[in-house]
Design a protein around this motif. Structure first.
Motif, PDB file in Angstrom:
ATOM      1  N   UNK A 132      17.286  38.882  -1.015  1.00 17.69           N
ATOM      2  CA  UNK A 132      17.106  39.992  -1.948  1.00 17.69           C
ATOM      3  C   UNK A 132      18.149  41.085  -1.745  1.00 17.69           C
ATOM      4  N   UNK A 133      18.554  41.298  -0.491  1.00 18.22           N
ATOM      5  CA  UNK A 133      19.552  42.340  -0.227  1.00 18.22           C
ATOM      6  C   UNK A 133      20.879  42.014  -0.915  1.00 18.22           C
ATOM      7  N   UNK A 134      21.246  40.731  -0.932  1.00 16.22           N
ATOM      8  CA  UNK A 134      22.475  40.321  -1.614  1.00 16.22           C
ATOM      9  C   UNK A 134      22.340  40.551  -3.116  1.00 16.22           C
ATOM     10  N   UNK A 135      21.193  40.174  -3.671  1.00 13.88           N
ATOM     11  CA  UNK A 135      20.992  40.361  -5.111  1.00 13.88           C
ATOM     12  C   UNK A 135      21.092  41.832  -5.487  1.00 13.88           C
ATOM     13  N   UNK A 136      20.464  42.690  -4.695  1.00 15.28           N
ATOM     14  CA  UNK A 136      20.504  44.121  -4.983  1.00 15.28           C
ATOM     15  C   UNK A 136      21.931  44.652  -4.904  1.00 15.28           C
ATOM     16  N   UNK A 137      22.666  44.200  -3.900  1.00 17.81           N
ATOM     17  CA  UNK A 137      24.042  44.645  -3.743  1.00 17.81           C
ATOM     18  C   UNK A 137      24.889  44.229  -4.935  1.00 17.81           C
ATOM     19  N   UNK A 138      24.729  42.996  -5.389  1.00 25.78           N
ATOM     20  CA  UNK A 138      25.532  42.519  -6.511  1.00 25.78           C
ATOM     21  C   UNK A 138      25.094  43.162  -7.831  1.00 25.78           C
ATOM     22  N   UNK A 139      23.843  43.549  -7.941  1.00 24.41           N
ATOM     23  CA  UNK A 139      23.425  44.305  -9.115  1.00 24.41           C
ATOM     24  C   UNK A 139      24.112  45.663  -9.157  1.00 24.41           C
ATOM     25  N   UNK A 140      24.217  46.307  -7.991  1.00 20.90           N
ATOM     26  CA  UNK A 140      24.914  47.593  -7.938  1.00 20.90           C
ATOM     27  C   UNK A 140      26.398  47.419  -8.220  1.00 20.90           C
ATOM     28  N   UNK A 141      26.962  46.309  -7.762  1.00 13.71           N
ATOM     29  CA  UNK A 141      28.383  46.052  -7.975  1.00 13.71           C
ATOM     30  C   UNK A 141      28.700  45.789  -9.446  1.00 13.71           C
ATOM     31  N   UNK A 142      27.854  44.977 -10.078  1.00 13.21           N
ATOM     32  CA  UNK A 142      28.138  44.544 -11.449  1.00 13.21           C
ATOM     33  C   UNK A 142      27.547  45.467 -12.508  1.00 13.21           C
ATOM     34  N   UNK A 143      26.501  46.222 -12.136  1.00 12.66           N
ATOM     35  CA  UNK A 143      25.812  47.038 -13.130  1.00 12.66           C
ATOM     36  C   UNK A 143      24.882  46.238 -14.015  1.00 12.66           C
ATOM     37  N   UNK A 144      24.597  44.978 -13.622  1.00 10.44           N
ATOM     38  CA  UNK A 144      23.714  44.105 -14.401  1.00 10.44           C
ATOM     39  C   UNK A 144      22.669  43.478 -13.486  1.00 10.44           C
ATOM     40  N   UNK A 145      21.525  43.047 -14.044  1.00  9.72           N
ATOM     41  CA  UNK A 145      20.529  42.377 -13.210  1.00  9.72           C
ATOM     42  C   UNK A 145      21.080  41.061 -12.657  1.00  9.72           C
ATOM     43  N   UNK A 146      20.700  40.734 -11.438  1.00  5.78           N
ATOM     44  CA  UNK A 146      21.043  39.436 -10.850  1.00  5.78           C
ATOM     45  C   UNK A 146      19.903  38.492 -11.235  1.00  5.78           C
ATOM     46  N   UNK A 147      20.018  37.902 -12.421  1.00  5.67           N
ATOM     47  CA  UNK A 147      18.921  37.151 -13.042  1.00  5.67           C
ATOM     48  C   UNK A 147      19.092  35.661 -12.768  1.00  5.67           C
ATOM     49  N   UNK A 148      18.451  35.177 -11.698  1.00  6.07           N
ATOM     50  CA  UNK A 148      18.619  33.771 -11.331  1.00  6.07           C
ATOM     51  C   UNK A 148      18.004  32.835 -12.365  1.00  6.07           C
ATOM     52  N   UNK A 149      16.930  33.256 -13.020  1.00  6.45           N
ATOM     53  CA  UNK A 149      16.311  32.406 -14.046  1.00  6.45           C
ATOM     54  C   UNK A 149      17.255  32.216 -15.222  1.00  6.45           C
ATOM     55  N   UNK A 150      17.926  33.289 -15.621  1.00  6.45           N
ATOM     56  CA  UNK A 150      18.894  33.178 -16.715  1.00  6.45           C
ATOM     57  C   UNK A 150      20.052  32.269 -16.308  1.00  6.45           C
ATOM     58  N   UNK A 151      20.486  32.376 -15.050  1.00  2.00           N
ATOM     59  CA  UNK A 151      21.568  31.507 -14.571  1.00  2.00           C
ATOM     60  C   UNK A 151      21.137  30.049 -14.566  1.00  2.00           C
ATOM     61  N   UNK A 152      19.914  29.783 -14.183  1.00  2.90           N
ATOM     62  CA  UNK A 152      19.400  28.406 -14.208  1.00  2.90           C
ATOM     63  C   UNK A 152      19.440  27.844 -15.622  1.00  2.90           C
TER      64      UNK A 152
END
Length: 315
Positions: free
Chosen positions: A123-143
């Motif tokens: 979760x910490x990685x997901x939160x970090x990448x959300x802050x980096x990209x400005x978008x949700x880290x949506x694994x379901x959408x990626x799937x």
């Protein structure tokens, strides 16, 4: 032992953009030191050097800090031109290719990879990448999009095969542009390396239909260079503090916004990781902007950015 003359690469092993620079350093057979930075924030010893810029990698030579692979590769070629990665007659082409590899192809790589492994990402990685990209880290959408993105990824890979096939017909097909590796190869290599090191089964399946690309990738992977020395982030900061930035003539050339040396400006990427770095403008031209910054931790440094892909505004 690293000092103010050393190339110091701030990176982490799984970064595909850092792999571009690592490959270029190998192909140019350059000695360098590395600082292994955390995959996610915070990076307390790096931020005084970059002014807040948080993408990976960052290159340091003394008190000169280079942010983004485009300016890093340009500087390595300028300073260490004995083994050149520029392909004569193809000037400018490699950066055009980089726009494709770093953009559309990398986006499909991310969707394929995190569509497969997203559930195991902390979760910490997901939160970090959300802050980096400005978008949700949506694994379901990626799937959901991963099957279509696998098609896209393979299609882009096969463009390398077409290029190598055409080059072989001309008698110089070992690399994408001619018989020697160059910056076009460095940029194109990144996404293949990223997939091979994350989802090797998928990558190998795609490469079964691309034997020339497989051989090209193997040649680049097997290139021999100098093993880097690993130093601490504190040691890198201590190298920068007493050093003087390399002399750059204060100038601006045909600036569309009318910037002048001495103004306070701010620079940020135009896509993601949009942290605005402020400093006194030292130099600006069509391909580079240099800011002077001071801080208690690093004293006076010059921070270098490319122009393409970066926004500049008055602070």
């Amino acid at each position: 032992m690293a000092d103010a003359r050393s190339v110091i690469l701030h990176e982490y092993p799984t970064s595909p953009f850092a792999e571009k620079v690592r490959l270029a350093l190998k192909l140019k057979n350059l000695a360098y030191s590395r600082v292994e930075i955390p995959v996610i924030m915070p990076r307390p010893d790096l931020m005084p050097l970059t002014g807040g810029y948080r993408r990976t990698p960052v290159m340091q030579i003394g008190a000169d800090i280079y942010c983004d692979t485009a300016i890093i590769l340009r500087e390595l070629e300028t300073r260490f031109a004995t083994v050149s990665l520029r392909t004569p007659g193809q000037e400018g082409l490699s950066q055009m290719v980089a726009g494709w590899t770093d953009g559309r192809w990398f986006q499909s790589s991310v969707a394929v990879i995190f569509g497969a492994i997203g559930d195991s990402v902390p979760d910490a990685f997901k939160k970090d990448r959300e802050e980096l990209s400005g978008r949700p880290f949506d694994t379901e959408a990626m799937k959901q999009v991963a099957p279509m993105m696998r098609d896209q990824w393979r299609a882009r890979l096969m463009l390398l095969e077409e290029r190598l096939q055409a080059g072989r017909g001309a008698g110089a097909g070992n690399y994408l542009i001619g018989a020697k590796p160059g910056f076009v190869d460095v940029h194109a290599y990144m996404n293949v390396w990223f997939m091979m090191n994350t989802l090797p089964d998928f990558a190998n399946t795609c490469l079964e239909a691309a034997p020339l690309t497989r051989a090209w990738y193997d040649r680049l992977t097997e290139a021999e260079g100098q093993e880097p020395e690993t130093i601490s982030s504190r040691a890198a900061l201590d190298i920068a503090k007493p050093a003087a930035p390399r002399l750059v003539m204060a100038s601006t050339v045909n600036e569309p916004q009318g910037f002048a040396p001495g103004e306070t400006v701010a620079v940020a990427p135009d896509d993601y990781g949009q942290v605005w770095v402020e400093g006194e403008l030292v130099h600006a031209d069509a391909q580079r902007i240099v800011l002077q910054r001071t801080s208690p931790e690093a004293e006076t440094i010059h921070v270098h950015f490319p122009r393409a892909g970066f926004l500049v505004r008055r602070a």
